[in-house]
Design a protein around this motif. Structure first.
Motif, mmCIF file in Angstrom:
data_model
loop_
_atom_site.group_PDB
_atom_site.id
_atom_site.type_symbol
_atom_site.label_atom_id
_atom_site.label_comp_id
_atom_site.label_asym_id
_atom_site.label_seq_id
_atom_site.Cartn_x
_atom_site.Cartn_y
_atom_site.Cartn_z
ATOM 1 N N UNK A 29 0.813 -1.214 0.000
ATOM 2 C CA UNK A 29 0.000 0.000 0.000
ATOM 3 C C UNK A 29 0.843 1.259 0.000
ATOM 4 N N UNK A 30 1.888 1.275 0.819
ATOM 5 C CA UNK A 30 2.761 2.455 0.873
ATOM 6 C C UNK A 30 3.463 2.655 -0.467
ATOM 7 N N UNK A 31 4.016 1.580 -1.035
ATOM 8 C CA UNK A 31 4.651 1.697 -2.350
ATOM 9 C C UNK A 31 3.630 2.131 -3.405
ATOM 10 N N UNK A 32 2.427 1.592 -3.321
ATOM 11 C CA UNK A 32 1.383 1.960 -4.263
ATOM 12 C C UNK A 32 0.988 3.425 -4.163
ATOM 13 N N UNK A 33 0.895 3.933 -2.944
ATOM 14 C CA UNK A 33 0.563 5.350 -2.761
ATOM 15 C C UNK A 33 1.664 6.223 -3.365
ATOM 16 N N UNK A 34 2.917 5.841 -3.128
ATOM 17 C CA UNK A 34 4.034 6.609 -3.693
ATOM 18 C C UNK A 34 3.983 6.573 -5.218
ATOM 19 N N UNK A 35 3.718 5.405 -5.807
ATOM 20 C CA UNK A 35 3.702 5.259 -7.266
ATOM 21 C C UNK A 35 2.508 5.962 -7.916
ATOM 22 N N UNK A 36 1.360 5.989 -7.233
ATOM 23 C CA UNK A 36 0.138 6.511 -7.856
ATOM 24 C C UNK A 36 -0.249 7.895 -7.377
ATOM 25 N N UNK A 37 0.554 8.497 -6.492
ATOM 26 C CA UNK A 37 0.218 9.835 -5.983
ATOM 27 C C UNK A 37 0.166 10.812 -7.150
ATOM 28 N N UNK A 38 -0.901 11.541 -7.268
ATOM 29 C CA UNK A 38 -1.074 12.473 -8.369
ATOM 30 C C UNK A 38 -1.950 11.922 -9.480
ATOM 31 N N UNK A 39 -2.111 10.596 -9.542
ATOM 32 C CA UNK A 39 -3.027 10.001 -10.507
ATOM 33 C C UNK A 39 -4.444 10.124 -9.968
ATOM 34 N N UNK A 40 -5.404 9.766 -10.759
ATOM 35 C CA UNK A 40 -6.780 9.753 -10.291
ATOM 36 C C UNK A 40 -6.977 8.679 -9.235
ATOM 37 N N UNK A 41 -7.934 8.911 -8.360
ATOM 38 C CA UNK A 41 -8.192 7.964 -7.273
ATOM 39 C C UNK A 41 -8.493 6.569 -7.802
ATOM 40 N N UNK A 42 -9.276 6.482 -8.862
ATOM 41 C CA UNK A 42 -9.653 5.191 -9.424
ATOM 42 C C UNK A 42 -9.051 4.999 -10.817
ATOM 43 N N UNK A 43 -7.808 5.419 -10.989
ATOM 44 C CA UNK A 43 -7.128 5.316 -12.279
ATOM 45 C C UNK A 43 -7.018 3.875 -12.746
ATOM 46 N N UNK A 44 -6.982 3.699 -14.061
ATOM 47 C CA UNK A 44 -6.929 2.352 -14.632
ATOM 48 C C UNK A 44 -5.664 2.132 -15.462
ATOM 49 N N UNK A 45 -4.627 2.936 -15.238
ATOM 50 C CA UNK A 45 -3.400 2.733 -15.993
ATOM 51 C C UNK A 45 -2.618 1.563 -15.404
ATOM 52 N N UNK A 46 -1.512 1.227 -16.007
ATOM 53 C CA UNK A 46 -0.768 0.028 -15.630
ATOM 54 C C UNK A 46 0.264 0.242 -14.544
ATOM 55 N N UNK A 47 -0.114 0.841 -13.439
ATOM 56 C CA UNK A 47 0.826 1.076 -12.341
ATOM 57 C C UNK A 47 0.926 -0.181 -11.480
ATOM 58 N N UNK A 48 2.164 -0.590 -11.190
ATOM 59 C CA UNK A 48 2.408 -1.787 -10.380
ATOM 60 C C UNK A 48 3.190 -1.421 -9.130
ATOM 61 N N UNK A 49 2.906 -2.134 -8.050
ATOM 62 C CA UNK A 49 3.680 -2.012 -6.809
ATOM 63 C C UNK A 49 3.882 -3.426 -6.272
ATOM 64 N N UNK A 50 5.111 -3.802 -6.029
ATOM 65 C CA UNK A 50 5.469 -5.134 -5.537
ATOM 66 C C UNK A 50 4.833 -6.250 -6.369
#
Length: 157
Positions: A29-50
């Protein structure tokens, strides 16, 4: 009425397992927040964390749920037992629901099939830990063992 084992000898192992799952989810979750901060809350792009696909909403929920599991794993009373049972059911239900909407716009948590598999696996492990980490007095544990080993119970097996 269900009869959960009381004071199971492997209870510390089950608490460690649920704690490790909670730690993974929290770090994810922490890595995901760092990776997706600034994106939309329910974004559907290909962001991965762990190794799992995520979006900001899923990452924030993971931080909260990971902390919830760590609290449950650290408890020495039956609150941890109920927290693990609840978390296991939530993971299983979420995994099944998100699998049913993977290829649709209803996939608001941006799950992939690997995320579904991890969710189902964590759900099964947490459900198992919840089934075997019930705490009680020595008298309660002995009474539960007698009830399971009663000759009438053997006739129904």
């Amino acid at each position: 009425m269900a009869h959960f084992p009381v004071n199971h000898p492997a209870r510390p192992l089950y608490r460690v397992l649920s704690g490790l799952i909670g730690l993974y989810i929290l770090v994810f979750g922490v890595f995901g927040v760092v990776e997706t901060w600034g994106d939309g809350l329910f974004g559907r792009d290909g962001t991965y964390a762990l190794g799992l696909r995520t979006n900001l909403a899923f990452s924030l929920v993971s931080v909260i749920f990971g902390a919830f599991l760590l609290v449950g794993a650290s408890r020495r009373d039956n609150l941890g037992h109920y927290m693990n049972l609840t978390a296991g059911a939530v993971f299983l239900i979420t995994g099944i629901l998100m699998m049913s909407v993977l290829q649709t716009s209803a996939n608001f948590l941006n799950f992939s099939m690997s995320t579904v598999i991890v969710s189902l696996l964590f759900g099964l492990i947490l459900l198992a830990t919840g089934l075997y980490d019930k705490v009680g007095t020595d008298e309660h544990a002995a009474d539960e063992r007698r009830r399971r080993e009663h000759p009438v119970a053997d006739a129904h097996r």
